[in-house]
Write a protein that holds these residues in place. Structure first.
Motif, PDB file in Angstrom:
ATOM      1  N   TRP A 100      24.591  43.118  -9.018  1.00 36.77           N
ATOM      2  CA  TRP A 100      25.824  43.905  -9.020  1.00 36.77           C
ATOM      3  C   TRP A 100      27.046  43.061  -8.681  1.00 36.77           C
ATOM      4  CZ3 TRP A 100      26.100  48.047 -11.657  1.00 36.77           C
ATOM      5  CH2 TRP A 100      24.986  48.888 -11.798  1.00 36.77           C
ATOM      6  N   ASN A 140      28.208  55.399 -10.159  1.00 36.60           N
ATOM      7  CA  ASN A 140      26.851  55.946 -10.180  1.00 36.60           C
ATOM      8  C   ASN A 140      25.917  55.208  -9.221  1.00 36.60           C
ATOM      9  OD1 ASN A 140      27.771  57.662 -12.181  1.00 36.60           O
ATOM     10  ND2 ASN A 140      26.910  56.453 -13.861  1.00 36.60           N
ATOM     11  N   GLU A 141      26.190  53.938  -8.996  1.00 35.53           N
ATOM     12  CA  GLU A 141      25.329  53.113  -8.136  1.00 35.53           C
ATOM     13  C   GLU A 141      25.567  53.383  -6.651  1.00 35.53           C
ATOM     14  OE1 GLU A 141      22.478  50.300  -7.026  1.00 35.53           O
ATOM     15  OE2 GLU A 141      22.859  51.334  -8.923  1.00 35.53           O
ATOM     16  N   LYS A 143      25.477  55.066  -3.447  1.00 34.27           N
ATOM     17  CA  LYS A 143      24.648  56.152  -2.906  1.00 34.27           C
ATOM     18  C   LYS A 143      24.997  56.505  -1.460  1.00 34.27           C
ATOM     19  CE  LYS A 143      21.876  56.205  -6.595  1.00 34.27           C
ATOM     20  NZ  LYS A 143      22.362  55.046  -7.354  1.00 34.27           N
ATOM     21  N   PHE A 147      28.036  50.195  -0.456  1.00 26.54           N
ATOM     22  CA  PHE A 147      26.951  49.756  -1.323  1.00 26.54           C
ATOM     23  C   PHE A 147      25.803  49.191  -0.492  1.00 26.54           C
ATOM     24  CE2 PHE A 147      30.529  49.713  -4.286  1.00 26.54           C
ATOM     25  CZ  PHE A 147      29.959  50.293  -5.407  1.00 26.54           C
TER      26      PHE A 147
END
Length: 220
Positions: A100, A140-141, A143, A147
């Motif tokens: 990422w 979307n990544e 959560k 991060f």
């Protein structure tokens, strides 16, 4: 921990998000270092000697070792000083962090460069659409609060450009790439990240970047 005999030095410029990445990591780790401010467009002979290939900041010096490229430097710092890790211990999660972080540099930063510097209107619109796809992937990544979960990690630090630089660039350029309406999770993350005490201490002033980009983005 670094001992008093260790030399830790960082060559940078205040306008660079890549330099700020390294400063945040060093601060998170509690590592004392000497900061050498370079001049935009006129880097010192010392910096060129340490980074003859790319001739750019940041350059990180640890004793007789010197490194360039911010993501490489971040991993070196994390592996050298074990306290307050910015990468998880799990190999798969570490690999995802690297993935990422590289994604941000490859897709987001390069996309923004095209969007703000291209003179062709169609190309600019295409670049803006591509950036929004990239930001949606990150939306979307995300959560948790960060991060890295509840604590700042490699991907958060890598994304400092999105959190702090991008809103300023889009304000100066008069384009909208990143806001709460389009990316609410990512926007809230950016606020939490920018206001984290360690991050806040290492960010340049908003006024400094506004003045810089007004010159860079509109110079003839």
């Amino acid at each position: 921990m670094a001992s008093n005999k260790e030399e830790v030095k960082l060559f940078g410029i205040v306008q660079s998000p890549f330099v700020t990445r390294v400063e945040i990591a060093l601060k998170l780790k509690g590592i004392e270092y000497k900061y050498e401010e370079e001049k935009w467009g006129n880097f010192s002979d010392t910096l060129i000697k340490y980074n003859p290939v790319y001739k750019k900041v940041p350059v990180f010096v640890h004793n007789d070792k010197h490194l360039s490229e911010s993501l490489v430097i971040l991993e070196y710092i994390d592996e050298t000083w074990k306290q307050n890790p910015i990468l998880p211990s799990d190999p798969y999660k570490r690999a995802l962090g690297r993935l990422w972080s590289n994604f941000i540099d490859d897709k987001c930063l390069n996309g923004v460069r095209k969007a703000v510097f291209t003179l062709d209107e169609n190309e600019r619109e295409k670049s803006i659409e591509e950036i929004e796809v990239v930001l949606q992937f990150l939306e979307n990544e995300l959560k948790d609060k960060f991060f890295g979960g509840e604590k700042i990690g490699l991907v958060d630090i890598s994304a400092v450009f999105i959190a702090f630089w991008l809103p300023i660039i889009q304000e100066v350029k008069g384009i909208t790439l990143f806001n709460f309406e389009k990316f609410p999770k990512l926007y809230n993350w950016s606020q939490d990240f920018n206001n984290h005490p360690i991050v806040k201490e290492k960010l340049p002033t908003r006024e400094t970047l506004l003045a810089f980009y007004k010159v860079v983005l509109f110079q003839k």
